[in-house]
Design a protein around this motif. Sequence first.
Motif, PDB file in Angstrom:
ATOM      1  N   HIS A 181       7.083  55.422  43.758  1.00  0.00           N
ATOM      2  CA  HIS A 181       8.077  55.367  43.645  1.00  0.00           C
ATOM      3  C   HIS A 181       9.161  55.018  46.054  1.00  0.00           C
ATOM      4  N   THR A 185      10.282  50.896  48.009  1.00  0.00           N
ATOM      5  CA  THR A 185      11.291  50.612  48.994  1.00  0.00           C
ATOM      6  C   THR A 185      11.139  50.809  50.540  1.00  0.00           C
ATOM      7  N   THR A 428      24.117  53.567  49.888  1.00  0.00           N
ATOM      8  CA  THR A 428      23.153  54.025  50.261  1.00  0.00           C
ATOM      9  C   THR A 428      23.331  55.057  51.227  1.00  0.00           C
ATOM     10  N   GLU A 443      17.191  51.791  45.007  1.00  0.00           N
ATOM     11  CA  GLU A 443      17.365  53.108  43.953  1.00  0.00           C
ATOM     12  C   GLU A 443      17.902  52.519  42.719  1.00  0.00           C
ATOM     13  N   LYS A 446      14.633  49.799  41.654  1.00  0.00           N
ATOM     14  CA  LYS A 446      14.061  49.833  41.076  1.00  0.00           C
ATOM     15  C   LYS A 446      13.886  50.539  39.495  1.00  0.00           C
ATOM     16  N   GLN A 447      15.325  51.568  39.189  1.00  0.00           N
ATOM     17  CA  GLN A 447      15.922  52.311  37.790  1.00  0.00           C
ATOM     18  C   GLN A 447      15.904  50.629  37.049  1.00  0.00           C
ATOM     19  N   GLN A 462      14.817  59.912  45.475  1.00  0.00           N
ATOM     20  CA  GLN A 462      15.206  58.855  46.018  1.00  0.00           C
ATOM     21  C   GLN A 462      14.394  58.921  47.547  1.00  0.00           C
ATOM     22  N   SER A 463      14.208  57.676  47.710  1.00  0.00           N
ATOM     23  CA  SER A 463      13.044  57.879  49.500  1.00  0.00           C
ATOM     24  C   SER A 463      15.075  57.572  50.440  1.00  0.00           C
TER      25      SER A 463
END
Length: 633
Positions: A181, A185, A428, A443, A446-447, A462-463
């Motif tokens: 994950h 990012t 962000t 994010e 990715k989702q 979350q990154s």
Amino acid sequence: MCGICGLVYSDLQHKVETHVLDKMNNVLSHRGPDGDGAYIRDNVGLGHRRLAIIDLVTGEQPLSNEDESIWIVFNGEIYNFPELRSSLQSAGHAFRTNTDTEVIVHAYEEYGTNCLEHLDGMFSFALWDDREKTLFAARDRMGKKPFYYTRNSEGFVFGSELKSLLQHPSVKKEIDPVALHHYLTLQYVPDPYSIYKDIFKLPSAHFLILKDNTYQIRRYWDVVYQPKIQISENEAAEELHRILKQAVKKRLISDVPLGAFLSGGIDSSIVVTLMAELCTEPVKTFSIGFNYEAFNELPYARAIAEKWGTEHHEFIVTPESMADIIPKLIRSFDEPFADSCAFQTYYLAQLTRQHVTVALNGDGGDETFAGYPRYWLDRYVRPYAALPRFITQGIIPEMVSRIPEPSDIPVEANWIMGLKRLAQVAKTSPKASIVRWGSYFSEDMKQECFNDEMRSLVEGHQSDAFLAEFFDRAYADSFLDRTLYTDLLNYLPGNNLVKMDRMTMAHSLEARSPLLDKEYVEFSARLPEKMKIKGRRTKYLLRKMWTDSLPDNIRDRNKRGFAAPVEEWCKKDLRDLIQDRLLSPSSKIYNFFRPDCIQHMVNEHQKGRINHGRRIWTLLILEEWYRNNNSEV
């Protein structure tokens, strides 16, 4: 520079198998082609591969103290070892070699784990204290040298690279979905994660103590940005020059030939300039370039080479050579790693190793002196940080989401993409600069692209929140300093230094970084922000202090670094490979992603609607890594 590995079994009666330790050691032969060694005593084993740089005759490892109660395997260089050796001799310690490795052994005898405070260099090491039945392992302050480890039911296993740990039969390959994950990012797997569950990286500036089958990890050094030094620009410039010249001088100590990487940017140009001042012979310099004019740095590198009369060497990377090298990169990194600049670093190291064994470089200049454009771009985000979350996380994104997708509007309408970008920035965390301005997976992306199972596995992670923890922890007042701290602890050791270490070690080449010198990092951190950025001018004081030494087009040019034309590669030269790897029913990444999302992304990029080049590249590397490692979730 070397490779290290080892294991400590939990069961004292479980003797270390020689063939297992040999397998762990042998896969690190590229890190140390000049020799190998092992120490085995009952349930403890240490392995070492040597690249001979200092003390070519008596520097073999593992190395012990006089009564063989302490043994060490060491990877790196201790730059202050002559002074430290003299001090330890005055305290009564007897040396039998001229290597810097032995200094660590006696420093541990004298100071215990506090010996780390006395070491100036780049290193990872593991030291077995047989009297205390304790393993003491440590990694250098900036994270130049790697250290992977795992603790399972059989015991503790460690090594310089993942491939070494995976030779042990008790170490399993199970992908960590959270690490994956973050990779999407950040383009790298950040410390302390590895791509595999239960295998970790010892973070920079930390040490580990294993005793009685339990281990503890502690930080032994940190960067502080307060209080600020009260100093004029001229005084700061004079002190910086002294520190940098000393940093370069320390890194010229070698019993083998050395040279320098030269990109044409200000950081490597400063290093070469100082080397030219200190060396009596012409400096050997090495550069890499592309046939794409917009990405070709060679003219700038040549300007510095000509100014200082260096013995200059160049190499051109072509798409054909780039495609051939992908499998080699995958094997070198062990984990998914999507910084496209790894290609030219690989070829640069290959070219350099034909002439020298040690190369100085400009790594660290951007993270210490605010060299990336995003540092001044961050100023435009700060007003968002002061707004209520229902505006930044709700109203603004909702308004912009109503704008038609780029596939429904003319390509020329770039302002639409600007608004889309603004919405993403607004969503962000302002504490995660690299996530905010990077062009990898957000994010939301990715989702949208993850399949249902992957979404459930990474829920709550979350990154940008991961990076925000470091931002909040920084001993600093300003937004810029907190961002620099976050990058020093994450982006630098997770991306730039991994790239430099693996690509140089793939060719048995040692890389040294004067701009990561401890004194330089500590001094620059406490300089006022205005000496780092003025308006849009990054590295302000560094540029000003080299007015008379560097050509104007070098000193004043914007940050470029070793950039690669990955966007064009993904449209043209890699099109067939992308079709075969990412759009095939047998694609491994469909264990994590929805196929229609990947197809849509590739189509948008190849039709020129949206630049997904770096995202596609990130997926391509992930797919190649997955196939190469035959891993299962």
